[in-house]
Motif scaffolding. Structure first.
Motif, PDB file in Angstrom:
ATOM      1  N   ILE A 186       0.832  -1.201   0.000  1.00 14.77           N
ATOM      2  CA  ILE A 186       0.000   0.000   0.000  1.00 14.77           C
ATOM      3  C   ILE A 186       0.865   1.250   0.000  1.00 14.77           C
ATOM      4  O   ILE A 186       0.483   2.296  -0.539  1.00 14.77           O
ATOM      5  N   SER A 189       1.590   2.123  -3.492  1.00 18.97           N
ATOM      6  CA  SER A 189       0.417   2.682  -4.156  1.00 18.97           C
ATOM      7  C   SER A 189       0.232   4.155  -3.794  1.00 18.97           C
ATOM      8  O   SER A 189      -0.135   4.979  -4.645  1.00 18.97           O
ATOM      9  N   TYR A 190       0.472   4.487  -2.532  1.00 15.04           N
ATOM     10  CA  TYR A 190       0.310   5.866  -2.075  1.00 15.04           C
ATOM     11  C   TYR A 190       1.596   6.684  -2.223  1.00 15.04           C
ATOM     12  O   TYR A 190       1.584   7.888  -2.003  1.00 15.04           O
ATOM     13  N   GLN A 191       2.687   6.005  -2.557  1.00 16.28           N
ATOM     14  CA  GLN A 191       3.999   6.649  -2.695  1.00 16.28           C
ATOM     15  C   GLN A 191       4.368   7.418  -1.418  1.00 16.28           C
ATOM     16  O   GLN A 191       4.694   8.599  -1.438  1.00 16.28           O
ATOM     17  N   MET A 192       4.287   6.686  -0.306  1.00 20.20           N
ATOM     18  CA  MET A 192       4.561   7.273   1.003  1.00 20.20           C
ATOM     19  C   MET A 192       5.373   6.310   1.854  1.00 20.20           C
ATOM     20  O   MET A 192       5.322   5.093   1.647  1.00 20.20           O
ATOM     21  N   PHE A 197       2.368   7.884   5.749  1.00 16.43           N
ATOM     22  CA  PHE A 197       1.056   7.282   5.561  1.00 16.43           C
ATOM     23  C   PHE A 197       0.244   7.367   6.847  1.00 16.43           C
ATOM     24  O   PHE A 197      -0.965   7.620   6.812  1.00 16.43           O
ATOM     25  N   PHE A 200      -0.965  10.830   7.039  1.00  9.66           N
ATOM     26  CA  PHE A 200      -1.986  11.030   6.012  1.00  9.66           C
ATOM     27  C   PHE A 200      -3.341  10.509   6.479  1.00  9.66           C
ATOM     28  O   PHE A 200      -4.356  11.212   6.388  1.00  9.66           O
ATOM     29  N   LYS A 204      -6.782  12.786   7.257  1.00  6.24           N
ATOM     30  CA  LYS A 204      -7.947  12.645   6.384  1.00  6.24           C
ATOM     31  C   LYS A 204      -9.162  12.049   7.083  1.00  6.24           C
ATOM     32  O   LYS A 204     -10.213  11.876   6.450  1.00  6.24           O
ATOM     33  N   LEU A 247      -7.949   3.490  -3.071  1.00  7.05           N
ATOM     34  CA  LEU A 247      -6.636   3.746  -3.655  1.00  7.05           C
ATOM     35  C   LEU A 247      -6.663   4.950  -4.588  1.00  7.05           C
ATOM     36  O   LEU A 247      -5.673   5.250  -5.245  1.00  7.05           O
ATOM     37  N   ASN A 248      -7.811   5.638  -4.614  1.00  9.68           N
ATOM     38  CA  ASN A 248      -8.002   6.735  -5.572  1.00  9.68           C
ATOM     39  C   ASN A 248      -7.690   8.091  -4.946  1.00  9.68           C
ATOM     40  O   ASN A 248      -8.526   8.995  -4.945  1.00  9.68           O
ATOM     41  N   LYS A 249      -6.488   8.251  -4.405  1.00  6.86           N
ATOM     42  CA  LYS A 249      -6.203   9.451  -3.611  1.00  6.86           C
ATOM     43  C   LYS A 249      -6.216  10.742  -4.417  1.00  6.86           C
ATOM     44  O   LYS A 249      -6.305  11.820  -3.847  1.00  6.86           O
ATOM     45  N   SER A 250      -6.155  10.664  -5.738  1.00  4.83           N
ATOM     46  CA  SER A 250      -6.224  11.872  -6.561  1.00  4.83           C
ATOM     47  C   SER A 250      -7.640  12.167  -7.043  1.00  4.83           C
ATOM     48  O   SER A 250      -7.877  13.149  -7.748  1.00  4.83           O
TER      49      SER A 250
END
Length: 321
Positions: A186, A189-192, A197, A200, A204, A247-250
């Motif tokens: 994960i 996927s989040y590039q963290m 993370f 984050f 959120k 997984l759609n953080k954008s």
């Protein structure tokens, strides 16, 4: 779908004036509203009638032809939302502007219309705005646009069925001895990093998260019980009965509460079923693309999940500290 929506079985205790009056009194006291007892007596029957009307709409949608299911489902949905608002605001609706839908869409669709690319736009007044502000404390949403494809990707149940709108858009939070766990991939996927993370997730949501990284896994602990209706990337999959992480953080709908997502899609489908008769009829007869299976599956999911989500909010989540 069965003739009766099983999720309405949970509402049965409310179909009693005495029970609903006591419940509304508890709600108004919780909201620090003056004359809570008097107002609860005034509103117990309107509250019951909204729930009864919603149940009728949903039960009829379950056995109705697909052509009119979106209309029945949407109006059942609005009745449930009005019941929710009565538990917060004993004077709802205080003005006729609150009776509008609070969202708009293009009434006449373009040639080569693509449902997944179709958009809805939020408005200043109406039911959508009222729910966003009063239930989810989300303000200043006027003028925001969302496409159907973007919204559908934020419903985790869609990936549980044989259609690919939400494939690989969610990853399950698997229960562990003192929290949850995710695969360590994960972070890619989040590039963290794990610490980023952790920050984050905390930023959120309304929860504080603690992450421990082990070989191949991330162990997650949180200070509160996860809820179903949070403005959060963590959503509940009713079909698989587990929480999942988007997984759609954008995505513009990444933090949109799922109830609002269902409302926006349901509104648009009801408009299509009412006013886009030719396109709607052709879709059901010819099934030319992915629009048909997508819509059918959404209706099936929403008819079960919306009553479930609203009941959970009415009965428990609203009283959580």
């Amino acid at each position: 779908m069965p003739e009766n929506n099983d999720n309405f079985d949970k509402y049965t205790p409310f179909f009693s004036a005495s029970s609903s009056q006591l419940f509304l009194q508890k709600c108004y006291t919780h909201e620090k509203i003056e004359d809570a007892e008097i107002k609860s007596y005034e509103n117990c029957y309107p509250f019951i009638y909204h729930l009864e009307h919603a149940k009728t709409y949903y039960n009829q949608a379950a056995i109705a032809p697909l052509s009119i299911q979106p209309i029945l489902s949407f109006y059942g949905f609005t009745q449930l939302l009005k019941a929710c608002l009565l538990t917060i605001d004993p004077n709802y609706p205080e003005s006729t502007s609150l009776l509008a839908h609070g969202v708009t869409t293009r009434k006449r669709k373009k040639q080569q219309y693509d449902f997944l690319k179709d958009e809805v736009k939020t408005q200043k007044n109406g039911l959508f705005t009222c729910i966003a502000e009063k239930i989810f404390n989300l303000k200043h949403m006027e003028g925001e646009k969302f496409s159907m494809g973007t919204l559908l990707k934020e419903i985790p149940d869609m990936q549980s069925l044989a259609w690919n709108i939400s494939r690989k858009n969610f990853i399950p939070l698997l229960p562990s001895s003192d929290g949850f766990q995710l695969p360590s991939t994960i972070l890619d996927s989040y590039q963290m990093t794990s610490s980023r993370f952790e920050e984050f997730l905390t930023s959120k949501t309304n929860h504080i998260y603690h992450l421990t990284e082990t070989p191949g896994k991330l162990l997650i602990q949180t200070d509160k019980v996860l809820v179903y209706n949070a403005p959060s990337p963590i959503r509940y999959n009713l079909i698989e009965e587990q929480f999942m992480l988007s997984l759609n953080k954008s995505s513009s709908a990444f933090l949109l509460p799922e109830l609002l997502i269902h409302y926006l899609i349901s509104y648009n489908l009801s408009i299509i079923a009412r006013y886009e008769t030719e396109w709607w009829a052709e879709l059901m007869k010819t099934m030319p693309n992915d629009d048909y299976p997508c819509i059918v599956q959404f209706l099936k999911i929403s008819q079960s999940k919306v009553p479930f989500l609203i009941f959970e909010w009415i009965r428990s989540e609203r009283f959580n500290p």
